[in-house]
Design an enzyme around this catalytic site. Structure first.
Site, short mmCIF file in Angstrom:
data_model
loop_
_atom_site.label_atom_id
_atom_site.label_comp_id
_atom_site.label_asym_id
_atom_site.label_seq_id
_atom_site.Cartn_x
_atom_site.Cartn_y
_atom_site.Cartn_z
N LYS A 195 -76.78 68.08 48.58
CA LYS A 195 -75.93 68.47 49.40
C LYS A 195 -75.87 67.63 50.70
CE LYS A 195 -77.77 73.27 48.74
NZ LYS A 195 -78.47 74.00 49.42
N ARG A 200 -79.20 70.45 58.76
CA ARG A 200 -78.17 69.77 58.06
C ARG A 200 -76.91 69.43 58.98
NH1 ARG A 200 -79.11 69.15 52.63
NH2 ARG A 200 -79.94 70.73 51.55
N GLU A 212 -74.31 58.04 49.16
CA GLU A 212 -75.75 58.80 49.31
C GLU A 212 -75.88 58.82 50.81
OE1 GLU A 212 -78.06 60.32 48.06
OE2 GLU A 212 -78.80 59.84 46.30
N ASP A 213 -76.99 59.84 51.17
CA ASP A 213 -77.36 60.10 52.52
C ASP A 213 -78.53 59.03 52.58
OD1 ASP A 213 -78.01 61.94 50.21
OD2 ASP A 213 -79.78 62.36 51.62
N ASP A 239 -84.77 56.64 48.86
CA ASP A 239 -86.28 56.65 49.51
C ASP A 239 -86.84 55.97 48.47
OD1 ASP A 239 -88.51 57.40 50.67
OD2 ASP A 239 -88.54 59.49 50.15
N LYS A 292 -84.66 53.43 53.06
CA LYS A 292 -86.20 53.28 53.53
C LYS A 292 -86.67 52.45 52.58
CE LYS A 292 -87.19 58.36 54.37
NZ LYS A 292 -87.94 59.36 53.71
N PHE A 306 -89.97 60.99 57.60
CA PHE A 306 -88.88 62.00 57.26
C PHE A 306 -87.94 62.05 58.12
CE2 PHE A 306 -87.36 66.14 55.70
CZ PHE A 306 -87.42 65.74 54.12
N VAL A 307 -86.59 61.92 57.95
CA VAL A 307 -85.78 62.32 58.97
C VAL A 307 -84.78 63.25 58.49
CG1 VAL A 307 -85.56 59.68 59.69
CG2 VAL A 307 -83.95 60.59 57.65
N ASP A 315 -81.89 67.42 55.45
CA ASP A 315 -82.62 68.73 55.67
C ASP A 315 -84.14 68.53 55.48
OD1 ASP A 315 -82.43 68.74 52.78
OD2 ASP A 315 -83.42 70.70 52.91
P1 IMP Z 1 -85.50 59.17 46.23
O1 IMP Z 1 -85.34 59.70 44.94
O2 IMP Z 1 -87.05 59.11 46.39
O3 IMP Z 1 -84.82 58.00 46.56
O4 IMP Z 1 -84.96 60.25 47.30
C1 IMP Z 1 -84.29 61.32 46.72
C2 IMP Z 1 -83.72 62.45 47.80
O5 IMP Z 1 -84.87 62.88 48.72
C3 IMP Z 1 -82.72 61.70 48.81
O6 IMP Z 1 -81.31 61.87 48.30
C4 IMP Z 1 -82.99 62.85 50.07
O7 IMP Z 1 -82.05 63.81 49.36
C5 IMP Z 1 -84.14 63.33 49.69
N1 IMP Z 1 -84.82 62.57 50.82
C6 IMP Z 1 -85.61 61.25 50.78
N2 IMP Z 1 -86.05 61.10 52.15
C7 IMP Z 1 -85.40 62.07 52.96
C8 IMP Z 1 -85.65 62.22 54.27
O8 IMP Z 1 -86.22 61.43 55.23
N3 IMP Z 1 -85.15 63.31 54.94
C9 IMP Z 1 -84.42 64.13 54.02
N4 IMP Z 1 -84.44 63.98 52.73
C10 IMP Z 1 -84.93 62.97 52.11
MG MG Z 2 -79.64 63.02 48.46
#
Ligand code: IMP
Ligand code: MG
Length: 188
Positions: free
Chosen positions: A50, A172, A106-107, A110, A138, A159-160, A166
């Protein structure tokens, strides 16, 4: 309302990381880049539910291009704020992407695990092109490499929340980005 019916207090925030005004300006800049690259093309924005919705809608509004939008929902197994790398599609796209120019919105990237899985899945459907636009990156947290065509902001490995992102479904709707108070130190 009785005390037992009250939701749990969301965790405290440590002030503002990126203001609403700074986000607005950066989104407009990204939109200019995207528009220059996709002028005359048939662009399909694919948002990841979301958290990316807020960014995707604001970006699309700035784009002034004919485009379509579709959404996917994925879940990465794993507790709390750690991403496990195991990903499952909860909601797939409504449209075929074969032969289309797809921009995944993408938001945040990570570890990169979610995005790598998503890109592999979408690439197998033979789009004409497939690129990624993320609001936040990140870099330090990356475990698997993924190519990012457009990046809004590089942020520390904290963590943001806010602007779509969220913590346990809270924050959100906050117009700016903030750090959780107990996560202000970047992870080692
Ligand atoms: P990744 O697979 O580790 O790259 O991250 C997957 C998902 O984790 C992102 O699309 C976010 O939805 C969530 N996420 C990662 N870091 C954060 C954060 O700092 N705040 C909120 N959601 C996060
Ligand atoms: Mg995401």
């Amino acid at each position: 309302m009785t005390a037992t019916a009250m939701p749990e207090e969301p965790p405290a925030l440590a002030g503002e990381l990126i203001s609403a005004a700074a986000i607005r300006q950066r989104v407009a800049e990204l939109a200019q880049q995207v528009r220059a690259d996709y002028e005359g093309g048939d662009l399909l924005l694919v948002g990841v539910l979301k958290a990316a919705v807020t960014f995707m809608v604001d970006l699309a509004r700035e784009l002034a291009l004919p485009l379509e939008m579709d959404f996917m929902a994925v879940s990465s197994y794993g507790p709390g704020t750690e991403s496990s790398g195991i990903v499952r599609i909860i909601k797939d796209l409504d449209v075929s992407i074969e032969g289309r120019h797809v921009l995944v919105v993408e938001d945040i990237v990570d570890t990169g695990a979610t995005l790598r899985y998503l890109l592999r899945t979408l690439q197998a459907r033979r789009p004409a092109s497939l690129r990624v636009c993320t609001l936040l990156n990140k870099r330090k947290a990356r475990k698997v490499e993924v190519a990012l065509a457009y990046v809004g902001f590089e942020i520390p490995d904290c963590f943001v929340v806010g602007y779509g992102l969220d913590y346990e479904e809270q924050y959100r709707n906050m117009p700016h980005l903030a750090l959780l108070a107990d996560d202000t130190q970047p992870a080692e």
